[in-house]
Enzyme design. Structure first.
Site, PDB file in Angstrom:
ATOM      1  N   ASN A   1       0.843  -1.191   0.000  1.00 42.51           N
ATOM      2  CA  ASN A   1       0.000   0.000   0.000  1.00 42.51           C
ATOM      3  C   ASN A   1       0.884   1.249   0.000  1.00 42.51           C
ATOM      4  OD1 ASN A   1       0.655  -0.826   2.690  1.00 42.51           O
ATOM      5  ND2 ASN A   1      -0.967   0.444   3.526  1.00 42.51           N
TER       6      ASN A   1
ATOM      7  N   GLU B   1       0.425   5.291   0.579  1.00 42.45           N
ATOM      8  CA  GLU B   1      -0.472   6.364   1.013  1.00 42.45           C
ATOM      9  C   GLU B   1       0.010   7.713   0.485  1.00 42.45           C
ATOM     10  OE1 GLU B   1      -0.881   5.780   5.269  1.00 42.45           O
ATOM     11  OE2 GLU B   1      -2.097   3.989   4.926  1.00 42.45           O
TER      12      GLU B   1
ATOM     13  N   CYS C   1      -4.099   0.752  -2.556  1.00 42.33           N
ATOM     14  CA  CYS C   1      -3.982  -0.501  -1.793  1.00 42.33           C
ATOM     15  C   CYS C   1      -2.895  -1.401  -2.386  1.00 42.33           C
ATOM     16  CB  CYS C   1      -5.295  -1.272  -1.841  1.00 42.33           C
ATOM     17  SG  CYS C   1      -6.641  -0.549  -0.903  1.00 42.33           S
TER      18      CYS C   1
ATOM     19  N   GLU D   1      -3.045  -4.555  -3.025  1.00 37.89           N
ATOM     20  CA  GLU D   1      -3.555  -5.484  -4.042  1.00 37.89           C
ATOM     21  C   GLU D   1      -3.589  -4.825  -5.420  1.00 37.89           C
ATOM     22  OE1 GLU D   1      -4.815  -4.711  -1.127  1.00 37.89           O
ATOM     23  OE2 GLU D   1      -6.095  -6.275  -0.297  1.00 37.89           O
TER      24      GLU D   1
ATOM     25  N   CYS E   1     -10.324  -4.992   0.079  1.00 38.06           N
ATOM     26  CA  CYS E   1     -11.429  -4.030   0.097  1.00 38.06           C
ATOM     27  C   CYS E   1     -12.274  -4.183  -1.167  1.00 38.06           C
ATOM     28  CB  CYS E   1     -10.891  -2.602   0.228  1.00 38.06           C
ATOM     29  SG  CYS E   1     -10.287  -1.891  -1.310  1.00 38.06           S
TER      30      CYS E   1
ATOM     31  N   CYS F   1     -10.645  -3.249  -4.520  1.00 37.16           N
ATOM     32  CA  CYS F   1      -9.663  -4.240  -4.982  1.00 37.16           C
ATOM     33  C   CYS F   1     -10.355  -5.489  -5.508  1.00 37.16           C
ATOM     34  CB  CYS F   1      -8.688  -4.581  -3.862  1.00 37.16           C
ATOM     35  SG  CYS F   1      -7.561  -3.216  -3.510  1.00 37.16           S
TER      36      CYS F   1
HETATM   37  N1  THU Z   1      -5.332  -1.297   2.459  1.00 34.03           N
HETATM   38  C1  THU Z   1      -4.789  -2.146   1.536  1.00 34.03           C
HETATM   39  O1  THU Z   1      -3.652  -1.966   1.106  1.00 34.03           O
HETATM   40  N2  THU Z   1      -5.544  -3.179   1.103  1.00 34.03           N
HETATM   41  C2  THU Z   1      -6.820  -3.450   1.522  1.00 34.03           C
HETATM   42  O2  THU Z   1      -7.466  -4.341   0.998  1.00 34.03           O
HETATM   43  C3  THU Z   1      -7.398  -2.676   2.628  1.00 34.03           C
HETATM   44  C4  THU Z   1      -6.678  -1.426   2.991  1.00 34.03           C
HETATM   45  C5  THU Z   1      -4.519  -0.177   2.939  1.00 34.03           C
HETATM   46  C6  THU Z   1      -4.979   1.180   2.484  1.00 34.03           C
HETATM   47  C7  THU Z   1      -4.417   2.077   3.563  1.00 34.03           C
HETATM   48  O3  THU Z   1      -3.084   2.422   3.237  1.00 34.03           O
HETATM   49  C8  THU Z   1      -4.406   1.209   4.805  1.00 34.03           C
HETATM   50  O4  THU Z   1      -4.541  -0.140   4.348  1.00 34.03           O
HETATM   51  C9  THU Z   1      -5.520   1.524   5.787  1.00 34.03           C
HETATM   52  O5  THU Z   1      -6.752   1.520   5.159  1.00 34.03           O
END
Ligand code: THU
Length: 129
Positions: free
Chosen positions: A41, A43, A52, A54, A85, A88
């Site tokens: 991930n 940000e 994300c 994925e 999520c 994804c």
């Molecule tokens: N996140 C992912 O990388 N994958 C997911 O399926 C759920 C959430 C990340 C996004 C963000 O950087 C952190 O988790 C908190 O939401």
């Protein structure tokens, strides 16, 4: 064999760029040729631009020529496994309706499922025919 995917995900977890949530996620995608593609991930100070793990792995796979996804492995250094999520799930759907989805964590708990279970009655490329 999932071990290579698990090892790769654990090896890259600290590449996660998550200074705002402190929530690290790593994903490994196996394509139809057996190639592995990694993602974490990423940000952003403009929070909504976060990507994300994925989707990062899937987009890298596509950039490298993949068009079909066989397996997605998600690793979080948590007590419970984390499912992908909704966004994804839909992006996985673009490249497979059957993909196996496995989420692992730092306990023995794991989620082992597939895309059809996580995204039933899905909208996909065939709907545009
Ligand atoms: N996140 C992912 O990388 N994958 C997911 O399926 C759920 C959430 C990340 C996004 C963000 O950087 C952190 O988790 C908190 O939401």
């Amino acid at each position: 064999m999932l071990k290579p995917l698990e090892e790769k995900a654990k090896a890259i977890i600290n590449n996660s760029y998550s200074p705002y949530s402190q929530f690290r996620v790593a994903a490994v995608v196996e394509d139809s040729s057996g190639r592995l593609h990694t993602g974490v991930n990423v940000e952003n100070a403009s929070y909504g631009l976060t990507l994300c793990a994925e989707r990062n792995a899937i987009f890298k796979a596509v950039a490298e020529g993949a068009r079909e996804i066989k397996r997605v492995l998600i690793y979080t250094p948590t007590e419970k496994p984390v499912a992908p999520c909704g966004a994804c799930r839909q992006v996985i759907r673009e490249f497979s309706d059957q993909a196996r989805i496995v989420a692992i964590c730092d306990s023995d708990a794991r989620l082992d499922t597939n895309l059809a279970t996580l995204l039933p009655d899905s909208f996909g490329p065939d709907n545009l025919d």
